[in-house]
Design a protein around this motif. Structure first.
Motif, PDB file in Angstrom:
ATOM      1  N   TYR A  63       0.837  -1.207   0.000  1.00 44.02           N
ATOM      2  CA  TYR A  63       0.000   0.000   0.000  1.00 44.02           C
ATOM      3  C   TYR A  63       0.868   1.251   0.000  1.00 44.02           C
ATOM      4  O   TYR A  63       0.650   2.183  -0.777  1.00 44.02           O
ATOM      5  N   ARG A  74       1.536  13.510  -7.527  1.00 45.71           N
ATOM      6  CA  ARG A  74       0.694  14.643  -7.152  1.00 45.71           C
ATOM      7  C   ARG A  74       1.543  15.868  -6.807  1.00 45.71           C
ATOM      8  O   ARG A  74       1.165  17.000  -7.108  1.00 45.71           O
ATOM      9  N   ASN A 169       7.990  11.579  22.433  1.00 47.60           N
ATOM     10  CA  ASN A 169       7.023  10.634  21.840  1.00 47.60           C
ATOM     11  C   ASN A 169       6.967  10.707  20.324  1.00 47.60           C
ATOM     12  O   ASN A 169       5.944  10.378  19.722  1.00 47.60           O
ATOM     13  N   PHE A 171       7.661   9.173  16.899  1.00 49.52           N
ATOM     14  CA  PHE A 171       7.811   7.747  16.574  1.00 49.52           C
ATOM     15  C   PHE A 171       7.878   7.473  15.077  1.00 49.52           C
ATOM     16  O   PHE A 171       7.768   6.321  14.651  1.00 49.52           O
ATOM     17  N   ASP A 187       1.221  13.438   4.962  1.00 51.72           N
ATOM     18  CA  ASP A 187      -0.209  13.654   4.673  1.00 51.72           C
ATOM     19  C   ASP A 187      -0.894  14.524   5.716  1.00 51.72           C
ATOM     20  O   ASP A 187      -2.059  14.866   5.549  1.00 51.72           O
ATOM     21  N   ARG A 188      -0.171  14.879   6.781  1.00 50.82           N
ATOM     22  CA  ARG A 188      -0.773  15.769   7.774  1.00 50.82           C
ATOM     23  C   ARG A 188      -0.339  17.231   7.601  1.00 50.82           C
ATOM     24  O   ARG A 188      -0.691  18.088   8.423  1.00 50.82           O
ATOM     25  N   ASP A 191      -3.218  19.521   7.613  1.00 51.83           N
ATOM     26  CA  ASP A 191      -3.725  19.757   8.968  1.00 51.83           C
ATOM     27  C   ASP A 191      -2.855  20.777   9.706  1.00 51.83           C
ATOM     28  O   ASP A 191      -3.361  21.678  10.383  1.00 51.83           O
ATOM     29  N   TRP A 195      -4.068  24.233  11.187  1.00 47.39           N
ATOM     30  CA  TRP A 195      -3.847  24.572  12.601  1.00 47.39           C
ATOM     31  C   TRP A 195      -3.231  25.970  12.706  1.00 47.39           C
ATOM     32  O   TRP A 195      -3.659  26.793  13.527  1.00 47.39           O
ATOM     33  N   TRP A 201      -7.833  23.688  16.796  1.00 42.48           N
ATOM     34  CA  TRP A 201      -9.212  23.269  16.998  1.00 42.48           C
ATOM     35  C   TRP A 201      -9.292  22.383  18.236  1.00 42.48           C
ATOM     36  O   TRP A 201      -8.352  21.807  18.654  1.00 42.48           O
TER      37      TRP A 201
ATOM     38  N   TYR B  16     -11.118   6.033  14.575  1.00 39.06           N
ATOM     39  CA  TYR B  16     -11.053   6.779  13.319  1.00 39.06           C
ATOM     40  C   TYR B  16     -12.161   6.312  12.359  1.00 39.06           C
ATOM     41  O   TYR B  16     -12.610   7.078  11.504  1.00 39.06           O
ATOM     42  N   PRO B  62      -0.253   7.532  22.770  1.00 39.05           N
ATOM     43  CA  PRO B  62      -0.581   8.886  23.267  1.00 39.05           C
ATOM     44  C   PRO B  62      -0.809   9.882  22.135  1.00 39.05           C
ATOM     45  O   PRO B  62      -1.704  10.733  22.214  1.00 39.05           O
ATOM     46  N   TYR B  63      -0.023   9.792  21.058  1.00 35.65           N
ATOM     47  CA  TYR B  63      -0.225  10.691  19.915  1.00 35.65           C
ATOM     48  C   TYR B  63      -1.614  10.513  19.339  1.00 35.65           C
ATOM     49  O   TYR B  63      -2.326  11.490  19.085  1.00 35.65           O
ATOM     50  N   HIS B  64      -2.010   9.274  19.128  1.00 30.73           N
ATOM     51  CA  HIS B  64      -3.289   9.035  18.470  1.00 30.73           C
ATOM     52  C   HIS B  64      -4.463   9.386  19.372  1.00 30.73           C
ATOM     53  O   HIS B  64      -5.497   9.838  18.892  1.00 30.73           O
ATOM     54  N   HIS B  66      -4.494  11.842  21.490  1.00 27.98           N
ATOM     55  CA  HIS B  66      -4.568  13.294  21.353  1.00 27.98           C
ATOM     56  C   HIS B  66      -5.152  13.683  19.990  1.00 27.98           C
ATOM     57  O   HIS B  66      -6.008  14.567  19.880  1.00 27.98           O
ATOM     58  N   ASP B  67      -4.686  12.998  18.954  1.00 25.00           N
ATOM     59  CA  ASP B  67      -5.147  13.311  17.597  1.00 25.00           C
ATOM     60  C   ASP B  67      -6.641  13.021  17.427  1.00 25.00           C
ATOM     61  O   ASP B  67      -7.348  13.765  16.743  1.00 25.00           O
ATOM     62  N   ARG B  70      -8.536  15.986  19.003  1.00 28.74           N
ATOM     63  CA  ARG B  70      -8.515  17.233  18.227  1.00 28.74           C
ATOM     64  C   ARG B  70      -9.283  17.064  16.914  1.00 28.74           C
ATOM     65  O   ARG B  70      -9.947  18.004  16.449  1.00 28.74           O
ATOM     66  N   THR B  71      -9.207  15.854  16.310  1.00 28.59           N
ATOM     67  CA  THR B  71      -9.914  15.636  15.046  1.00 28.59           C
ATOM     68  C   THR B  71     -11.428  15.627  15.272  1.00 28.59           C
ATOM     69  O   THR B  71     -12.192  16.162  14.464  1.00 28.59           O
ATOM     70  N   ARG B  73     -12.971  17.298  17.608  1.00 29.90           N
ATOM     71  CA  ARG B  73     -13.342  18.719  17.792  1.00 29.90           C
ATOM     72  C   ARG B  73     -13.462  19.407  16.438  1.00 29.90           C
ATOM     73  O   ARG B  73     -14.397  20.172  16.194  1.00 29.90           O
ATOM     74  N   ARG B  74     -12.520  19.109  15.569  1.00 29.16           N
ATOM     75  CA  ARG B  74     -12.543  19.739  14.241  1.00 29.16           C
ATOM     76  C   ARG B  74     -13.783  19.321  13.459  1.00 29.16           C
ATOM     77  O   ARG B  74     -14.359  20.113  12.731  1.00 29.16           O
ATOM     78  N   TRP B 184      -6.214   4.740   2.979  1.00 24.69           N
ATOM     79  CA  TRP B 184      -6.267   4.280   4.364  1.00 24.69           C
ATOM     80  C   TRP B 184      -6.348   5.475   5.301  1.00 24.69           C
ATOM     81  O   TRP B 184      -5.459   6.321   5.289  1.00 24.69           O
ATOM     82  N   ASP B 187      -7.951  10.475   7.781  1.00 27.79           N
ATOM     83  CA  ASP B 187      -7.207  11.655   7.317  1.00 27.79           C
ATOM     84  C   ASP B 187      -6.931  11.622   5.818  1.00 27.79           C
ATOM     85  O   ASP B 187      -6.407  12.598   5.276  1.00 27.79           O
ATOM     86  N   ARG B 188      -7.268  10.527   5.152  1.00 28.90           N
ATOM     87  CA  ARG B 188      -7.081  10.470   3.706  1.00 28.90           C
ATOM     88  C   ARG B 188      -8.378  10.757   2.932  1.00 28.90           C
ATOM     89  O   ARG B 188      -8.397  10.649   1.694  1.00 28.90           O
ATOM     90  N   PRO B 190      -9.748  13.657   2.406  1.00 24.58           N
ATOM     91  CA  PRO B 190      -9.490  14.744   1.441  1.00 24.58           C
ATOM     92  C   PRO B 190      -8.785  14.247   0.173  1.00 24.58           C
ATOM     93  O   PRO B 190      -9.094  14.710  -0.925  1.00 24.58           O
ATOM     94  N   ASP B 191      -7.858  13.302   0.306  1.00 26.15           N
ATOM     95  CA  ASP B 191      -7.182  12.734  -0.871  1.00 26.15           C
ATOM     96  C   ASP B 191      -8.186  11.964  -1.735  1.00 26.15           C
ATOM     97  O   ASP B 191      -8.176  12.075  -2.965  1.00 26.15           O
TER      98      ASP B 191
END
Lengths: 201, 201
Positions: A63, A74, A169, A171, A187-188, A191, A195, A201, B16, B62-64, B66-67, B70-71, B73-74, B184, B187-188, B190-191
């Motif tokens: 993938y 693109r 953190n 990774f 791809d972020r 975002d 922001w 947000w 997600y 922890p990143y996800h 948090h993400d 925020r996502t 909320r958006r 996948w 967040d994709r 928009p693509d």
């Protein structure tokens, strides 16, 4: 500039890092933010996170190979996988930090040239000699960079940046931090821009 | 509609997936594409791919988390992690397929209600009784769905969809396929939209 920088963490073996490296300075310019480039060693990060390189994973690998090709199209960038991927990137990252303290613009220029060598031309940049060839083609001081790569201060700097990334953190590659907010992945970048545009947000 | 559908693969335990479920029908409507909802069991997929749920991984978790907040909320959606996350989703997925053949709109309505129960209200939907409660609140036939969940045809359908997803190299949730192209992640989207708008890159 008074607003904080965009910190751009990456590993030179990261194909999405290559794609991001060609976009992130434009984002910084648009929002009046400096971009701090911070190469790290993902191998150490993966040891801490229990991950492995994306493209060598079952199911995920095919993938992401496909996604890299379509995303490069693109972004209108050439894309070619280097031989013997993934690569060792310790020499490339150290060469960056040799320049970073005294000539940060040269460091970024070298970083882009190294990324292009790896992912536009498909040349494996593991060897120190290859890194020095690229530096020389950029008009940089080959001998000084070769000496710097072996310097203990430079070695410690790369180790500190990698350890610091794990402590925060971080990774993966590319990884962006701005105003304490973290965004993972090429791809972020939309975002990240949204922001900065909206104040979050 | 003559153009092919957007296939929307997800697991009911995927936060997600919940965020994507609230956006994808709008995308289908915008581009004149049906959306085929296809719940699968990520546990079987992870066995094949060697992955584990995102939020339980060191550094990435922890990143996800948090993400996700925020996502949400958006997207102006409430977000709450269910207790005892991750959840078993076999009953939820089977309930979906009980309805899918004869009443696909009801199946989607139930799917959204199950997602909202899990990630808006933070209620674990592992138990069959919980799934049936949600179905009943949707005005659906509790007794028929309970019987259907135990039916061999429904069990086989879920197994076939999950095996089919693995055969197509689908390795996460949400996962979209349109015109043979795969995307996948929430967040994709928009693509995916840009691909449909432009005809691809």
């Amino acid at each position: 500039m008074t607003a904080g920088p965009i910190e751009f963490y990456f590993d030179f073996s990261s194909p999405y890092g290559y794609l991001a490296a060609h976009r992130i300075e434009e984002v910084g310019a648009e929002f009046g933010r400096d971009v701090l480039w911070r190469p790290i060693l993902l191998g150490a990060v993966f040891k801490a996170s229990g991950q492995s390189p994306l493209v060598s994973q079952p199911l995920r690998g095919p993938y992401h190979k496909h996604d890299l090709l379509r995303t490069a199209r693109r972004q209108k960038l050439p894309f070619r996988f280097p031989d013997d991927f993934p690569m060792a990137t310790i020499a490339a990252a150290r060469a960056f930090y040799v320049l970073d303290a005294s000539a940060p613009k040269d460091a970024k220029r070298l970083a882009l040239a190294l990324f292009d060598t790896a992912f536009s031309q498909g040349i494996n940049i593991s060897a120190t000699a290859t890194v020095l060839d690229v530096a020389e083609k950029c008009g940089l001081d080959r001998v000084a960079i070769e000496a710097g790569i072996a310097d203990n201060t430079v070695k410690q700097r790369l180790k500190a940046e990698t350890d610091g990334a794990i402590d925060r953190n971080i990774f993966g590659s590319p990884f962006f931090v701005v105003d304490g907010e973290m965004f993972w992945g090429n791809d972020r970048i939309p975002d990240l821009k949204d922001w900065l545009r909206t104040g979050g947000w």
